[in-house]
Design a protein around this motif. Structure first.
Motif, PDB file in Angstrom:
ATOM      1  N   ASP A 108      54.382  37.838  38.401  1.00 46.37           N
ATOM      2  CA  ASP A 108      54.326  38.968  39.327  1.00 46.37           C
ATOM      3  C   ASP A 108      53.508  38.615  40.571  1.00 46.37           C
ATOM      4  O   ASP A 108      53.924  38.884  41.702  1.00 46.37           O
ATOM      5  CB  ASP A 108      53.715  40.168  38.606  1.00 46.37           C
ATOM      6  N   LEU A 109      52.356  37.981  40.361  1.00 50.59           N
ATOM      7  CA  LEU A 109      51.513  37.610  41.500  1.00 50.59           C
ATOM      8  C   LEU A 109      52.155  36.503  42.321  1.00 50.59           C
ATOM      9  O   LEU A 109      52.077  36.516  43.562  1.00 50.59           O
ATOM     10  CB  LEU A 109      50.136  37.165  40.997  1.00 50.59           C
ATOM     11  N   ALA A 110      52.810  35.541  41.676  1.00 50.39           N
ATOM     12  CA  ALA A 110      53.485  34.469  42.405  1.00 50.39           C
ATOM     13  C   ALA A 110      54.579  35.026  43.299  1.00 50.39           C
ATOM     14  O   ALA A 110      54.740  34.614  44.454  1.00 50.39           O
ATOM     15  CB  ALA A 110      54.073  33.454  41.422  1.00 50.39           C
ATOM     16  N   ASN A 111      55.343  35.977  42.785  1.00 50.31           N
ATOM     17  CA  ASN A 111      56.381  36.607  43.598  1.00 50.31           C
ATOM     18  C   ASN A 111      55.776  37.381  44.771  1.00 50.31           C
ATOM     19  O   ASN A 111      56.301  37.370  45.886  1.00 50.31           O
ATOM     20  CB  ASN A 111      57.222  37.545  42.728  1.00 50.31           C
ATOM     21  N   TYR A 112      54.669  38.062  44.508  1.00 57.62           N
ATOM     22  CA  TYR A 112      54.030  38.846  45.561  1.00 57.62           C
ATOM     23  C   TYR A 112      53.522  37.948  46.692  1.00 57.62           C
ATOM     24  O   TYR A 112      53.651  38.289  47.876  1.00 57.62           O
ATOM     25  CB  TYR A 112      52.868  39.640  44.970  1.00 57.62           C
ATOM     26  N   GLN A 175      43.249  30.106  43.438  1.00 59.22           N
ATOM     27  CA  GLN A 175      42.301  30.575  42.430  1.00 59.22           C
ATOM     28  C   GLN A 175      42.876  31.746  41.636  1.00 59.22           C
ATOM     29  O   GLN A 175      42.772  31.780  40.398  1.00 59.22           O
ATOM     30  CB  GLN A 175      40.988  30.985  43.107  1.00 59.22           C
ATOM     31  N   GLN A 176      43.482  32.701  42.332  1.00 55.28           N
ATOM     32  CA  GLN A 176      44.018  33.880  41.650  1.00 55.28           C
ATOM     33  C   GLN A 176      45.229  33.536  40.786  1.00 55.28           C
ATOM     34  O   GLN A 176      45.369  34.036  39.664  1.00 55.28           O
ATOM     35  CB  GLN A 176      44.392  34.953  42.681  1.00 55.28           C
ATOM     36  N   LEU A 177      46.115  32.686  41.299  1.00 54.68           N
ATOM     37  CA  LEU A 177      47.288  32.278  40.509  1.00 54.68           C
ATOM     38  C   LEU A 177      46.870  31.486  39.276  1.00 54.68           C
ATOM     39  O   LEU A 177      47.414  31.688  38.184  1.00 54.68           O
ATOM     40  CB  LEU A 177      48.239  31.450  41.375  1.00 54.68           C
TER      41      LEU A 177
END
Length: 312
Positions: A108-112, A175-177
């Motif tokens: 989800d975060l990678a897509n965002y 870092q977040q990913l």
């Protein structure tokens, strides 16, 4: 395209020769160390270094086979001149090999971060004391699918370019990913050992090398992921860190000596060609000097010699 096809043919031929060579060079000491890495949490990371042609690929095949015998989830990432993998590519490759279910938040975060039109999904947890629960009752939904109604979407848009409308520094994004992925890895490894293989590490960029050791492998080494093991194979040594070295299994593959080559020729020639002991020793000494004891080169030279003998 022609170069890629030729490299594939070369790889197939090399793997065939190495399979023959592994019947002689069993790498029992290296495999015993790998089994120790799997069976204990004292050395969670294993690093195999050697020059090209020293048999890293054949050793990798044996380690992967050992994981299959133990029914352990595993993932392999390999760098090449064609596949130059950055941090996001590495994480996506690992996720795809291990299964997407545990990595929904990462996806989800990678897509965002990479898709301008993407809207993050919200994960909603509902606790009921009593009564009935109705989801999307009376709702009219279009341009969606059942997988989007509840939970986090598992699809990956496979965009590789960072969105231009987000003022997120690259370091923060990495870092977040990485954090999201490691959370999923912790979930997956909670009840089973997970093994990660990284091959041809000398071909990764300096930035990816720094991220891999500084961000990704650090929790594994520190024990935050006690049921995850990582194996790195290549010509690139790990960072010069005494604390890290104490928690890492190191292997330096050694070249074959003339005696080893002599024994290999004797085994490979059995039933194929009649070679006297004197001729075999002379050939072994010559191949030792020519190949510098590199197993892959030794195997190729012996195959060529046996073919020339059978043709006469």
């Amino acid at each position: 395209m022609t170069e890629v096809i030729e490299s594939r043919f070369d790889r197939v031929r090399r793997q065939r020769r190495e399979q023959l060579l592994t019947q002689f060079v069993d790498r029992s000491a290296e495999m015993a160390l790998f089994q120790q890495v799997l069976d204990t949490d004292e050395l969670p990371v294993m690093v195999v270094t050697a020059e090209s042609g020293m048999g890293k690929s054949s050793l990798l095949m044996r380690m992967v086979h050992e994981c299959a015998l133990r029914h352990l989830p595993k993932a392999e990432v390999e760098w090449s001149s064609v596949h130059v993998l950055d941090e996001l590519s590495v994480l996506r490759s690992l996720r795809d090999a291990l299964g997407v279910d545990s990595f929904a938040a990462f996806t989800d975060l990678a897509n965002y971060y990479t898709d301008l039109s993407y809207t993050p999904r919200l994960e909603i947890n509902v606790n009921l004391v009593g009564g009935n629960l109705q989801v999307a009752g009376g709702a009219s939904i279009s341009n969606s699918s059942i997988g989007d109604v509840a939970g986090v979407v598992l699809r990956d848009n496979n965009f590789m370019v960072q969105r231009s409308d987000l003022a997120v520094p690259d370091e923060v994004r990495r870092q977040q990913l990485t954090k999201r992925f490691l959370e999923g890895l912790a979930q997956l490894s909670a009840s089973q050992l997970v093994v990660l293989f990284f091959n041809a590490t000398e071909k990764m960029s300096d930035a990816t090398h720094q991220w891999l050791w500084g961000r990704f492998l650090r929790p594994i080494v520190d024990g935050a992921l006690p049921r995850v093991r990582a194996v790195l194979l290549g010509q690139r040594p790990p960072p010069d860190d005494a604390d890290l070295a104490a928690l890492m299994a190191r292997v330096q593959l050694q070249p074959l000596c003339a005696e080893d080559i002599d024994a290999y020729i004797e085994k490979r020639a059995a039933g194929v060609a009649e070679i006297s002991a004197e001729t075999r020793r002379e050939l072994a000494a010559m191949l030792s000097a020519m190949t510098r004891g590199r197993p892959a080169d030794v195997a190729a030279a012996v195959e060529l010699y046996l073919k020339s003998r059978s043709a006469t």
